[in-house]
Write a protein that holds these residues in place. Structure first.
Motif, mmCIF file in Angstrom:
data_model
loop_
_atom_site.group_PDB
_atom_site.id
_atom_site.type_symbol
_atom_site.label_atom_id
_atom_site.label_comp_id
_atom_site.label_asym_id
_atom_site.label_seq_id
_atom_site.Cartn_x
_atom_site.Cartn_y
_atom_site.Cartn_z
ATOM 1 N N PHE A 85 0.848 -1.188 0.000
ATOM 2 C CA PHE A 85 0.000 0.000 0.000
ATOM 3 C C PHE A 85 0.885 1.239 0.000
ATOM 4 C CE2 PHE A 85 -2.575 -3.387 1.845
ATOM 5 C CZ PHE A 85 -3.657 -3.336 0.980
ATOM 6 N N LEU A 86 0.729 2.053 -1.031
ATOM 7 C CA LEU A 86 1.506 3.286 -1.143
ATOM 8 C C LEU A 86 0.776 4.385 -0.379
ATOM 9 C CD1 LEU A 86 2.400 3.197 -4.958
ATOM 10 C CD2 LEU A 86 3.497 2.006 -3.062
ATOM 11 N N ALA A 87 1.513 5.104 0.462
ATOM 12 C CA ALA A 87 0.922 6.158 1.281
ATOM 13 C C ALA A 87 1.855 7.370 1.251
ATOM 14 C CB ALA A 87 0.714 5.658 2.714
ATOM 15 N N GLY A 88 1.732 8.147 0.189
ATOM 16 C CA GLY A 88 2.631 9.286 0.033
ATOM 17 C C GLY A 88 4.009 8.859 -0.425
ATOM 18 N N TYR A 89 4.056 7.819 -1.211
ATOM 19 C CA TYR A 89 5.322 7.340 -1.780
ATOM 20 C C TYR A 89 5.533 8.096 -3.086
ATOM 21 C CZ TYR A 89 8.930 4.028 -3.299
ATOM 22 O OH TYR A 89 10.104 3.436 -3.715
ATOM 23 N N MET A 90 6.605 8.858 -3.159
ATOM 24 C CA MET A 90 6.790 9.794 -4.264
ATOM 25 C C MET A 90 7.699 9.259 -5.382
ATOM 26 S SD MET A 90 4.714 11.927 -3.177
ATOM 27 C CE MET A 90 4.864 13.182 -4.428
ATOM 28 N N ARG A 91 7.651 7.973 -5.579
ATOM 29 C CA ARG A 91 8.470 7.344 -6.613
ATOM 30 C C ARG A 91 7.579 6.493 -7.503
ATOM 31 N NH1 ARG A 91 13.358 7.800 -7.092
ATOM 32 N NH2 ARG A 91 13.858 8.899 -5.203
ATOM 33 N N ILE A 92 7.881 6.465 -8.777
ATOM 34 C CA ILE A 92 7.107 5.642 -9.709
ATOM 35 C C ILE A 92 7.542 4.185 -9.554
ATOM 36 C CG2 ILE A 92 6.661 5.180 -12.162
ATOM 37 C CD1 ILE A 92 7.082 8.219 -12.607
ATOM 38 N N ILE A 93 6.568 3.306 -9.422
ATOM 39 C CA ILE A 93 6.856 1.875 -9.303
ATOM 40 C C ILE A 93 7.245 1.343 -10.682
ATOM 41 C CG2 ILE A 93 5.868 -0.387 -8.710
ATOM 42 C CD1 ILE A 93 6.170 1.487 -6.293
ATOM 43 N N GLY A 94 8.343 0.601 -10.729
ATOM 44 C CA GLY A 94 8.856 0.102 -11.995
ATOM 45 C C GLY A 94 8.353 -1.289 -12.349
ATOM 46 N N ALA A 95 8.772 -1.745 -13.504
ATOM 47 C CA ALA A 95 8.289 -2.995 -14.083
ATOM 48 C C ALA A 95 8.546 -4.215 -13.204
ATOM 49 C CB ALA A 95 8.920 -3.197 -15.455
ATOM 50 N N HIS A 96 9.697 -4.289 -12.557
ATOM 51 C CA HIS A 96 10.025 -5.475 -11.758
ATOM 52 C C HIS A 96 9.091 -5.630 -10.555
ATOM 53 C CE1 HIS A 96 13.622 -5.373 -14.201
ATOM 54 N NE2 HIS A 96 13.792 -6.631 -13.850
ATOM 55 N N LEU A 97 8.868 -4.536 -9.850
ATOM 56 C CA LEU A 97 7.980 -4.585 -8.691
ATOM 57 C C LEU A 97 6.532 -4.799 -9.131
ATOM 58 C CD1 LEU A 97 8.247 -4.469 -5.660
ATOM 59 C CD2 LEU A 97 8.071 -1.985 -5.771
ATOM 60 N N LEU A 98 6.139 -4.154 -10.231
ATOM 61 C CA LEU A 98 4.781 -4.348 -10.768
ATOM 62 C C LEU A 98 4.532 -5.804 -11.138
ATOM 63 C CD1 LEU A 98 4.202 -1.233 -13.041
ATOM 64 C CD2 LEU A 98 2.835 -1.902 -11.073
ATOM 65 N N GLN A 99 5.516 -6.432 -11.734
ATOM 66 C CA GLN A 99 5.357 -7.829 -12.140
ATOM 67 C C GLN A 99 5.307 -8.750 -10.918
ATOM 68 O OE1 GLN A 99 8.415 -9.250 -14.777
ATOM 69 N NE2 GLN A 99 7.414 -11.205 -15.091
ATOM 70 N N ALA A 100 6.169 -8.492 -9.937
ATOM 71 C CA ALA A 100 6.228 -9.347 -8.750
ATOM 72 C C ALA A 100 4.960 -9.247 -7.901
ATOM 73 C CB ALA A 100 7.449 -8.989 -7.909
ATOM 74 N N TYR A 101 4.316 -8.078 -7.908
ATOM 75 C CA TYR A 101 3.120 -7.853 -7.093
ATOM 76 C C TYR A 101 1.950 -7.375 -7.960
ATOM 77 C CZ TYR A 101 5.610 -8.796 -2.828
ATOM 78 O OH TYR A 101 6.303 -9.438 -1.829
ATOM 79 N N HIS A 102 1.806 -7.992 -9.104
ATOM 80 C CA HIS A 102 0.752 -7.610 -10.045
ATOM 81 C C HIS A 102 -0.629 -7.669 -9.385
ATOM 82 C CE1 HIS A 102 -1.336 -7.055 -13.820
ATOM 83 N NE2 HIS A 102 -2.087 -8.096 -13.511
ATOM 84 N N GLY A 103 -1.370 -6.549 -9.472
ATOM 85 C CA GLY A 103 -2.705 -6.494 -8.893
ATOM 86 C C GLY A 103 -2.726 -6.413 -7.382
ATOM 87 N N ARG A 104 -1.566 -6.173 -6.773
ATOM 88 C CA ARG A 104 -1.477 -6.142 -5.311
ATOM 89 C C ARG A 104 -0.714 -4.919 -4.806
ATOM 90 N NH1 ARG A 104 -2.957 -10.467 -2.411
ATOM 91 N NH2 ARG A 104 -3.829 -12.154 -3.605
ATOM 92 N N ILE A 105 -0.648 -3.883 -5.652
ATOM 93 C CA ILE A 105 -0.059 -2.611 -5.238
ATOM 94 C C ILE A 105 -1.149 -1.558 -5.384
ATOM 95 C CG2 ILE A 105 1.792 -0.932 -5.537
ATOM 96 C CD1 ILE A 105 3.422 -3.088 -6.983
ATOM 97 N N VAL A 106 -1.442 -0.880 -4.275
ATOM 98 C CA VAL A 106 -2.548 0.070 -4.226
ATOM 99 C C VAL A 106 -2.006 1.425 -3.781
ATOM 100 C CG1 VAL A 106 -4.769 0.572 -3.111
ATOM 101 C CG2 VAL A 106 -4.184 -1.787 -3.731
ATOM 102 N N ASN A 107 -2.586 2.477 -4.339
ATOM 103 C CA ASN A 107 -2.170 3.846 -4.027
ATOM 104 C C ASN A 107 -3.381 4.682 -3.622
ATOM 105 O OD1 ASN A 107 -0.349 6.085 -3.922
ATOM 106 N ND2 ASN A 107 -1.064 6.760 -5.921
ATOM 107 N N ILE A 108 -3.112 5.724 -2.863
ATOM 108 C CA ILE A 108 -4.137 6.730 -2.571
ATOM 109 C C ILE A 108 -3.669 8.035 -3.185
ATOM 110 C CG2 ILE A 108 -3.177 7.314 -0.303
ATOM 111 C CD1 ILE A 108 -6.245 7.628 0.535
ATOM 112 N N HIS A 109 -4.598 8.735 -3.833
ATOM 113 C CA HIS A 109 -4.256 9.974 -4.544
ATOM 114 C C HIS A 109 -5.257 11.068 -4.179
ATOM 115 C CE1 HIS A 109 -2.472 12.410 -7.679
ATOM 116 N NE2 HIS A 109 -3.695 12.744 -8.046
ATOM 117 N N PRO A 110 -4.782 12.293 -3.916
ATOM 118 C CA PRO A 110 -5.675 13.353 -3.464
ATOM 119 C C PRO A 110 -6.363 14.134 -4.594
ATOM 120 C CG PRO A 110 -3.428 14.131 -3.353
ATOM 121 C CD PRO A 110 -3.374 12.694 -3.828
ATOM 122 N N SER A 111 -7.081 13.412 -5.437
ATOM 123 C CA SER A 111 -7.955 14.038 -6.441
ATOM 124 C C SER A 111 -8.947 12.989 -6.915
ATOM 125 C CB SER A 111 -7.158 14.585 -7.632
ATOM 126 O OG SER A 111 -6.823 13.558 -8.543
#
Length: 190
Positions: A85-111
């Motif tokens: 769960f991303l909570a004010g994480y100011m870095r773009i998640i890259g391909a390796h992490l996206l692939q390892a946790y596909h569908g299991r990375i969630v973010n909150i955005h203020p808009s």
């Protein structure tokens, strides 16, 4: 608390959303790790106060994004993390992490995505003179704030608002909405 569902929170700043998640009495998962990309961030102290392990890294000390993401994946797997769960994480998640946790990375955005993606979303909405903005919880994909939306909550912008009052109201919504969505995602799994 379901100890079998272990999650990690990624944060870069003060950690107000991280604190709201930690302090949720009926959280349906166990926060087993905080990942932070800024060694001096205030969120680190918040995790330590609650005895949550912290993995701090400096992205500039790695030869590539792939290198630090591979290390993160190793650390996450050692702790048996199943959700991020991303909570004010100011870095773009890259391909390796996206692939390892596909569908299991969630973010909150203020808009209210797709409006005002990226940095400074609250200020962008405020300066645009729109009458509403809000909070979006969404899955992470390859884009910037483009992943499938899980939940949204509207926040009105009043003529008397300052950027500070609007920010405060948005943060109050974030602190209620994010733990609620996290619980729903975890409980839907069981």
């Amino acid at each position: 608390m379901k100890a079998s569902i272990k999650v990690c929170v990624f944060a870069s700043g003060t950690g107000s959303n991280f604190q709201a998640i930690m302090e949720t009495e009926s959280l349906a998962c166990e926060i087993v790790l905080l990942v932070c990309d800024r060694p001096g961030a205030l969120v680190i102290d918040k995790a330590k106060q609650k005895q949550i392990p912290v993995h701090v890294f400096d992205p500039t000390s790695y030869p590539s994004k792939q290198a630090y993401e591979e290390e993160l994946i190793t650390v996450l797997r050692e702790r048996e993390v199943t959700w991020i769960f991303l909570a004010g994480y100011m870095r773009i998640i890259g391909a390796h992490l996206l692939q390892a946790y596909h569908g299991r990375i969630v973010n909150i955005h203020p808009s209210l995505l797709p409006k005002f993606p990226g940095k400074d979303a609250i200020e962008k909405a405020y300066r645009a003179k729109v009458n509403k903005t809000g909070v979006t919880v969404h899955y992470i994909d390859e884009g910037i704030d483009t992943g499938p939306i899980i939940a949204q909550q509207e926040v009105k912008i009043y003529p008397t608002d300052s950027l500070k009052t609007l920010t405060n109201r948005i943060q109050k919504v974030e602190h209620q909405l994010y733990p609620k969505v996290i619980n729903q995602l975890i409980q839907n799994e069981g």
